[in-house]
Design a protein around this motif. Structure first.
Motif, PDB file in Angstrom:
ATOM      1  N   LEU A 118      -6.345  -1.518 -10.334  1.00 47.71           N
ATOM      2  CA  LEU A 118      -5.572  -1.013  -9.205  1.00 47.71           C
ATOM      3  C   LEU A 118      -6.101  -1.566  -7.879  1.00 47.71           C
ATOM      4  O   LEU A 118      -5.337  -2.003  -7.021  1.00 47.71           O
ATOM      5  CB  LEU A 118      -5.608   0.518  -9.206  1.00 47.71           C
ATOM      6  N   GLU A 177     -10.423   3.287  -0.264  1.00 44.47           N
ATOM      7  CA  GLU A 177      -9.582   3.660  -1.405  1.00 44.47           C
ATOM      8  C   GLU A 177     -10.359   3.601  -2.716  1.00 44.47           C
ATOM      9  O   GLU A 177     -10.149   4.426  -3.594  1.00 44.47           O
ATOM     10  CB  GLU A 177      -8.342   2.776  -1.472  1.00 44.47           C
ATOM     11  N   ARG A 223      -1.624   4.948  -7.780  1.00 45.38           N
ATOM     12  CA  ARG A 223      -2.837   5.770  -7.757  1.00 45.38           C
ATOM     13  C   ARG A 223      -2.549   7.149  -8.352  1.00 45.38           C
ATOM     14  O   ARG A 223      -3.331   7.660  -9.152  1.00 45.38           O
ATOM     15  CB  ARG A 223      -3.350   5.900  -6.321  1.00 45.38           C
ATOM     16  N   HIS A 257       3.721   0.864  -3.360  1.00 44.32           N
ATOM     17  CA  HIS A 257       3.284   0.508  -4.713  1.00 44.32           C
ATOM     18  C   HIS A 257       1.936   1.141  -5.052  1.00 44.32           C
ATOM     19  O   HIS A 257       1.796   1.759  -6.099  1.00 44.32           O
ATOM     20  CB  HIS A 257       3.200  -1.017  -4.876  1.00 44.32           C
ATOM     21  N   TYR A 258       0.961   0.971  -4.184  1.00 36.18           N
ATOM     22  CA  TYR A 258      -0.386   1.439  -4.488  1.00 36.18           C
ATOM     23  C   TYR A 258      -0.453   2.959  -4.586  1.00 36.18           C
ATOM     24  O   TYR A 258      -1.035   3.490  -5.533  1.00 36.18           O
ATOM     25  CB  TYR A 258      -1.393   0.932  -3.447  1.00 36.18           C
ATOM     26  N   CYS A 259       0.098   3.663  -3.607  1.00 42.17           N
ATOM     27  CA  CYS A 259       0.002   5.132  -3.610  1.00 42.17           C
ATOM     28  C   CYS A 259       0.647   5.753  -4.851  1.00 42.17           C
ATOM     29  O   CYS A 259       0.024   6.603  -5.502  1.00 42.17           O
ATOM     30  CB  CYS A 259       0.585   5.705  -2.323  1.00 42.17           C
ATOM     31  N   GLY A 299      -5.228  -5.199  -7.057  1.00 43.47           N
ATOM     32  CA  GLY A 299      -3.922  -5.398  -6.440  1.00 43.47           C
ATOM     33  C   GLY A 299      -3.999  -5.373  -4.920  1.00 43.47           C
ATOM     34  O   GLY A 299      -3.266  -6.085  -4.241  1.00 43.47           O
ATOM     35  N   LEU A 300      -4.898  -4.548  -4.385  1.00 47.39           N
ATOM     36  CA  LEU A 300      -5.078  -4.511  -2.931  1.00 47.39           C
ATOM     37  C   LEU A 300      -5.814  -5.751  -2.432  1.00 47.39           C
ATOM     38  O   LEU A 300      -5.566  -6.235  -1.342  1.00 47.39           O
ATOM     39  CB  LEU A 300      -5.881  -3.267  -2.525  1.00 47.39           C
ATOM     40  N   PHE A 303       0.834  -1.203   0.000  1.00 44.02           N
ATOM     41  CA  PHE A 303       0.000   0.000   0.000  1.00 44.02           C
ATOM     42  C   PHE A 303       0.867   1.251   0.000  1.00 44.02           C
ATOM     43  O   PHE A 303       0.615   2.184  -0.747  1.00 44.02           O
ATOM     44  CB  PHE A 303      -0.930   0.004   1.220  1.00 44.02           C
TER      45      PHE A 303
END
Length: 178
Positions: free
Chosen positions: A78, A161, A49, A44-46, A81-82, A41
């Motif tokens: 996206l 999110e 995003r 990678h995620y931020c 992935g979480l 999170f």
């Protein structure tokens, strides 16, 4: 020095039996995935995003069916992935109490077996054996409860999110048209 630190752990394993070692392994796996999700999170995620918002702003069209479908596909990829490890986390959480129950049953079998061999009615020895037999159940339940708390928090973060991403992309599209 290291052996001094391992003595309580060896005593715990001796008290709980081999099933307690398996529960500890499942707990380590569960907490490793929790740490990995935090890492994912954060690192990678931020950034992904932010990249998605930039790609959406770079698009010429924001209101057509095709553009909205593309936005939905990007968002779902996206968020997927979480969500990736959630089924595995749920499996690990479900396994923990079952492993604890297995440890209790095997511990009780050994208690009754030792009582049948000794031919002496020792209530104190039986009480100690029952206490040792229930240690795996306690451990399995504790790991399961902590895992459930983590899964609930992760699902909350995913829902939040998803809504934030949807709102941010919709607001970005409105700002470019205004």
């Amino acid at each position: 020095m290291l052996m001094h630190w391992l003595e309580p752990l060896a005593g715990l394993i001796e008290s709980g039996g081999p099933v307690l070692v398996v529960i500890a392994g499942v707990a380590m796996l569960l907490f490793s995935v929790a740490l990995e999700r935090w890492w994912f999170f954060r690192f990678h995620y931020c950034p992904a995003r932010r990249s998605l918002v930039a790609r959406w702003l770079a698009c010429d069209e924001h209101s057509s069916w095709g553009a909205l479908t593309l936005r939905g596909v990007w968002t779902n990829e996206l968020i997927a992935g979480l969500r990736g490890p959630l089924p595995w986390l749920r499996l690990l959480v479900v396994i923990c109490p079952l492993l604890g129950l297995l440890g209790t049953v095997t511990g009780m079998i050994s208690v009754f077996d030792s009582l049948s061999v000794s031919e002496v009615n020792q209530a104190r020895a039986m009480a100690g054996g029952v206490a040792r037999a229930t240690l795996p159940t306690l451990s399995g339940m504790a790991v399961s409860v902590v895992g459930l708390l983590f899964i609930t928090r992760l699902e909350h973060i995913i829902r939040r999110e998803q809504q934030r991403l949807h709102d941010r992309l919709a607001r970005a599209a409105e700002d470019t048209h205004a």
